[in-house]
Design an enzyme around this catalytic site. Sequence first.
Site, PDB file in Angstrom:
ATOM      1  N   TRP B 319       0.745  -1.168  -0.024  1.00  0.00           N
ATOM      2  CA  TRP B 319       0.020   0.089  -0.175  1.00  0.00           C
ATOM      3  C   TRP B 319       0.687   1.182  -0.111  1.00  0.00           C
ATOM      4  CZ3 TRP B 319      -0.536   4.296   3.208  1.00  0.00           C
ATOM      5  CH2 TRP B 319      -1.575   5.027   2.853  1.00  0.00           C
ATOM      6  N   HIS B 320       1.983   1.195   0.867  1.00  0.00           N
ATOM      7  CA  HIS B 320       2.926   2.379   0.742  1.00  0.00           C
ATOM      8  C   HIS B 320       3.609   2.733  -0.511  1.00  0.00           C
ATOM      9  CE1 HIS B 320       2.300   2.113   5.074  1.00  0.00           C
ATOM     10  NE2 HIS B 320       2.499   3.121   5.235  1.00  0.00           N
ATOM     11  N   GLY B 321       3.939   1.638  -1.242  1.00  0.00           N
ATOM     12  CA  GLY B 321       4.801   1.833  -2.453  1.00  0.00           C
ATOM     13  C   GLY B 321       4.715   0.576  -3.223  1.00  0.00           C
ATOM     14  N   PHE B 464       2.245   8.214  -1.411  1.00  0.00           N
ATOM     15  CA  PHE B 464       1.552   6.788  -1.245  1.00  0.00           C
ATOM     16  C   PHE B 464       0.120   7.037  -1.822  1.00  0.00           C
ATOM     17  CE2 PHE B 464       4.597   7.060   2.181  1.00  0.00           C
ATOM     18  CZ  PHE B 464       5.507   6.262   1.560  1.00  0.00           C
TER      19      PHE B 464
END
Lengths: 152, 464
Positions: B319-321, B464
């Site tokens: 989700w963060h990257g 993000f």
Amino acid sequence: MIKKGFFVVILIVFLLLIYSNGDAKDVSMKDIDKYLKANTEIEQLVKAKNRDLMQFIGLNYEDFNSHLYYRNVEALSVEELLIIKVNSIKQLATLKNAVEKRVEDQISTFEGYGPNQVALLEDAIIKTKGNYLFFCVSKSADKYEEVFLNVI
Amino acid sequence: MLFSSITFIYYFLPITLLVYFLLPKVLKNVWLLIASIIFYSWGEPVYVFLMLFSSIFNYSMARDMDRERRKGINPKMTFMFTVVVNLFILGFFKYYGFLMDTINGILGTSIHYTALALPIGISFYTFQALSYIIDVYWGNVRVQTSPIKFCLYLALFPQLIAGPIVKYKDIDEQLDNRQLNVEKFGHGSIRFILGLSKKVILANNLGLIYDLINQLPDNKISILTYWIGIFAYTLQIYFDFSGYSDMAIGIGKMLGFEFMENFNYPYLSKSITEFWRRWHISLSTWFKEYLYIPLGGNKVAPIRHILNILVVWSLTGLWHGASWNFVAWGLYYGILLILEKYVYGRLIDRAPNFVRHIYTLLIVMIGWVLFSSENLSTALSYIGIMFGVGKYPLMNFTTMYFLKTNLLLLIIGGFVATKKPIEYFNILCERKRGLGIFLLLLFFVISTAYLVFSTYNPFLYFRF
């Protein structure tokens, strides 16, 4: 079912437009420079040094694949052209915001006594395409943009 | 548009608030929606259509699910379709480039592709939309019949681009009725200024330390310098992200909304389990409610529980990257949480508090190396140097330079990350209100001065 299909079609059309608009050829900065010199009067501006990118835009040139930065060095001029090729597409959002900040700062500097400069700054062109960012403040900004888009 | 920009603070926010308070109640939501669209389109003139598409699409599908249910039809197909479309949009913009790079890397091919710029806030508003759709499907919330109110839920500018991830059920009532008063406005303003100061005065300056250390030539690197660097980043990311959340919560309060808290002094944690109850709370609770518990949570056999944790944390990382170092960062925490649960959790519970604090901070700092690096190999190289791999000295003149020039900032940063400063500030405001207001104004003026004279400093979580 028709409604779902409608949403899917709208989404696909939007994504195709975005995708085709964002596509760009892989052209070296040297070639872009060559085309600009051949087709515009860019040489009226001065090619800036690497460290100028940090001084004026707040960006470290080593963070990107390559860049081309021309400025008018006269104190009262706001003309500049910057093209950056990024290593990763993720860098584009940061770059875009950095040049927007540059425009904001320049406007606040010239506001009140430089109406011509402010008018030019308000017409600044900031564009991203593929792995490139194009930023230009100039009377000939449209011309520079046209040549740049033709090259990539 | 950035919260920490002159345009936002001196033009957008005052005008938005003024018009908002002048308008009658029936028009307030419409105005907020217009302001939110202007706010988003300031930086994303094209992707604003994607955000609007997402709003209208999710609104419409939720209504379809409701209609189907009333007719006695199972809305499962519509629900699945909506979830797939949401995930497809997120995947297309966020993971397409990553997927193509991975394919090219594994197969040794060089398939040409155009990776698109990530629309700001897409991960946040997609997760908000999903929370609504899932809750409507589960019957936890009533379907929203007003398109204006639903679009406002998704587009509301304070939390649109970097959270907190507001769940629909938490804000449903507030879209119709919210309390507006001077006291709440005042608290919101204080929260906004404190958040702005955290970001502009602390995070940006701490970020400079880490950037400088990361760019050191080989002959100036030392073990201690690298520890200073990651300590600075540890503080930077906290002040950056919690500062943004403070500003979002503060603006929300000014407008009459109450958003959930996103941070609770995470660096005071005494275990990794506790850290993740205190850091980015809105994301952790989202994954817990909509993924971890539906997978069975901890009410399953240990093997299945371990698998659940690994799935949730791999996805938290992703989700963060879209990069392997984020997957590694997620799995790193997944494994540590499993170890705390099944291997040494009780041992930690019995250890003295200072040992528990040091253990947690060390693990978190190593985690931030994975998180902040461009790729996995850079991260591993940085971690290696921190632990003495290579020919680097323990310390050198560069270490002394960084300590001499930044020690005070690091100490202040470390202190502000605890509860004490805000407790002192609240006591001061109660006893000497004038001095409290003076301090706030001082923070505000210093922050403005930094904004005027400093170079561009985006929020770390914008990517993000």
